[in-house]
Enzyme design. Structure first.
Site, PDB file in Angstrom:
ATOM      1  N   HIS A 241       0.667  -1.183   0.072  1.00 32.72           N
ATOM      2  CA  HIS A 241       0.041  -0.076   0.263  1.00 32.72           C
ATOM      3  C   HIS A 241       0.796   1.231   0.107  1.00 32.72           C
ATOM      4  O   HIS A 241       0.889   1.919  -1.121  1.00 32.72           O
ATOM      5  CB  HIS A 241      -1.132  -0.016   1.218  1.00 32.72           C
ATOM      6  CG  HIS A 241      -2.044  -1.005   1.410  1.00 32.72           C
ATOM      7  ND1 HIS A 241      -2.737  -1.375   0.459  1.00 32.72           N
ATOM      8  CD2 HIS A 241      -1.930  -2.231   2.361  1.00 32.72           C
ATOM      9  CE1 HIS A 241      -3.431  -2.577   0.936  1.00 32.72           C
ATOM     10  NE2 HIS A 241      -2.858  -3.150   1.936  1.00 32.72           N
TER      11      HIS A 241
HETATM   12  O1  RIB Z   1      -5.490  -0.138   4.668  1.00 27.60           O
HETATM   13  C1  RIB Z   1      -3.977  -0.080   4.413  1.00 27.60           C
HETATM   14  C2  RIB Z   1      -3.183   0.899   5.181  1.00 27.60           C
HETATM   15  O2  RIB Z   1      -3.253   0.748   6.502  1.00 27.60           O
HETATM   16  C3  RIB Z   1      -1.888   1.008   5.244  1.00 27.60           C
HETATM   17  O3  RIB Z   1      -1.369   2.335   5.359  1.00 27.60           O
HETATM   18  C4  RIB Z   1      -1.218   0.168   6.456  1.00 27.60           C
HETATM   19  O4  RIB Z   1      -0.108   0.417   6.755  1.00 27.60           O
HETATM   20  C5  RIB Z   1      -2.262   0.391   7.322  1.00 27.60           C
HETATM   21  O5  RIB Z   1      -1.850   1.851   7.889  1.00 27.60           O
END
Ligand code: RIB
Ligand code: CA
Length: 312
Positions: A241
Site C-alpha cells: 500500500h
Molecule cells: O489499509 C492499509 C493501510 O492501513 C496502510 O497504510 C497500512 O500500513 C495501514 O496503515
C-alpha cells in the site's frame, strides 16, 4: 529542486517501504517523520520508525511522535496484519537514535508556518489524526500546505477492516473529514490502486537479490506481510500500500485517476470510515480529491527495487 515532504506514518511493513523509498530518492527532501497510532500503538510505530531510519543509515532524520489515539473514540490496531511489533518478518535491533521531544502535531504546525507557503507536501500513510488535529488547532496552515498525498480509502474495492472501510480512514474518520474539507489539493492512493500492486515470489526475490541487509529485511517483511492478504483475497501476492504515495510523487505517470468528490462517513455503525467517491460525477458536490485507480505495477516494482538498492 527537491520536493520537501513530511511523512506521517504508522509503521507497519508497508510504511517502511515508503520511508525507505523517500530516503533513497534525491528528488525528495524529507523534513521529518511524524508517527501516529494505527497499525500498532504509538510507542511501537515510533520505535519502528527509528528502526527503519537506522536500517537506512539515516539516524539524522527527525522523528516526532504524534497522537496516540483518534480524535474521537477508541484506537483500533492491526496486529493481525502486521504482527505484534508492527514490523514482524525481520528482526532489527532495539533503536538507539533519538526521538524529538517536539510533538508531531506541533512539528507539523511549526514547520508549515516556518517554510515558505506552498512548499511542503504532507504524505500521510496511516490514520489522519495528526493532520486533522493540526488543522483543527491551527487552521491557518491549510493555505500553507503545497499538497497532501495520502494512502487511504477504498471504493471499487470496498474495505479491508470492514466491508465498507479501509483501515486508515476507519480508525479516524473525523480527521479524514477535516483533511478533505480544508480546501487543500489532495491526492488519494486507495485500495482501488494498491490492490493492483501485488508482491510475488519473483518480485520478492529481486528485492532479496539486492544483497544487502536492507534487502534481506525488506524481503522478510514482504513475506510476512503478504501471508495475511494471500489467505484473505486468495491472490498470488499481498498488496503493497504505502510506498505508492512516494512512487506517485516520483513518477506520477505510473498512475491514473481523476478529480472527483470524496466524502467520509463518520457516524454510521455499519459504514463508519467509508470513502464515498462520486467517480461518475452524479452529484454537484465539490471535486475535492484526485482519486487514483490504476497503476503500472511492474514500473512501480522496478522503481522500488532500483531505489532500495541505492541504500546501504
Ligand atoms: O489499509 C492499509 C493501510 O492501513 C496502510 O497504510 C497500512 O500500513 C495501514 O496503515
Ligand atoms: Ca500505514
Amino acid at each position: 529542486m527537491a520536493e520537501k515532504i513530511i511523512i506521517d506514518t504508522d509503521p507497519g511493513q508497508d510504511d517502511a517501504f515508503a520511508i525507505l523509498l523517500a530516503l533513497a530518492s534525491p528528488e525528495i527532501e524529507l523534513l521529518g517523520i511524524t508517527t501516529v497510532a494505527g497499525n500498532v500503538p504509538l510507542s511501537r510505530t515510533t520505535e519502528n520508525a527509528r528502526k527503519i531510519c537506522e536500517l537506512a543509515g539515516r539516524t539524522d532524520v527527525a522523528i516526532h511522535p504524534g497522537c496516540d489515539r483518534p480524535m474521537r473514540g477508541a484506537l483500533v490496531t492491526a496486529e493481525h496484519v502486521h504482527g505484534k511489533t508492527g514490523l514482524d518478518g525481520y528482526d532489527l535491533p532495539d533503536p538507539a537514535m533519538p526521538v524529538s521531544d517536539l510533538h508531531g502535531v506541533d512539528f507539523l504546525i511549526e514547520t508549515l508556518r516556518r517554510e515558505p507557503a506552498g512548499t511542503v507536501t504532507l504524505c500521510p500513510l496511516g490514520p489522519l489524526t495528526n493532520i486533522g488535529t493540526a488543522l483543527s488547532r491551527a487552521p491557518d496552515i491549510a493555505g500553507r500546505i503545497r499538497r497532501i498525498v495520502l494512502m487511504g480509502g477504498g471504493f471499487f474495492e470496498g474495505g479491508n477492516i470492514t466491508p465498507a472501510a479501509e483501515f486508515n480512514i476507519f480508525v479516524d474518520p473525523d480527521a479524514a473529514t477535516l483533511v478533505l474539507g480544508a480546501g487543500i489539493e489532495v491526492t488519494i492512493l486507495p485500495l482501488d490502486v494498491t490492490h493492483k500492486v501485488l508482491t510475488s515470489p519473483e518480485r520478492i526475490a529481486a528485492i532479496r537479490g539486492i544483497g544487502t541487509r536492507l534487502g534481506q529485511a525488506a524481503a522478510g517483511w514482504l513475506e510476512f506481510f503478504e501471508r495475511f492478504d494471500v489467505e484473505k483475497y486468495g491472490s498470488q501476492g499481498g498488496p503493497l500500500h504505502d510506498p505508492n504515495v512516494i512512487a506517485w510523487l516520483l513518477k506520477p505517470n505510473l498512475y491514473d485517476g481523476r478529480l472527483c468528490n470524496v466524502e467520509i462517513e463518520a457516524d454510521s455503525e455499519l459504514t463508519r470510515g467509508m470513502t464515498v467517491v462520486d467517480w461518475w460525477g452524479v452529484t454537484p458536490r465539490e471535486k475535492n480529491a484526485t482519486w487514483i485507480r490504476d497503476v503500472d505495477d511492474a514500473g512501480f516494482f522496478a522503481l522500488l527495487t532500483e531505489r532500495l538498492a541505492r541504500l546501504g
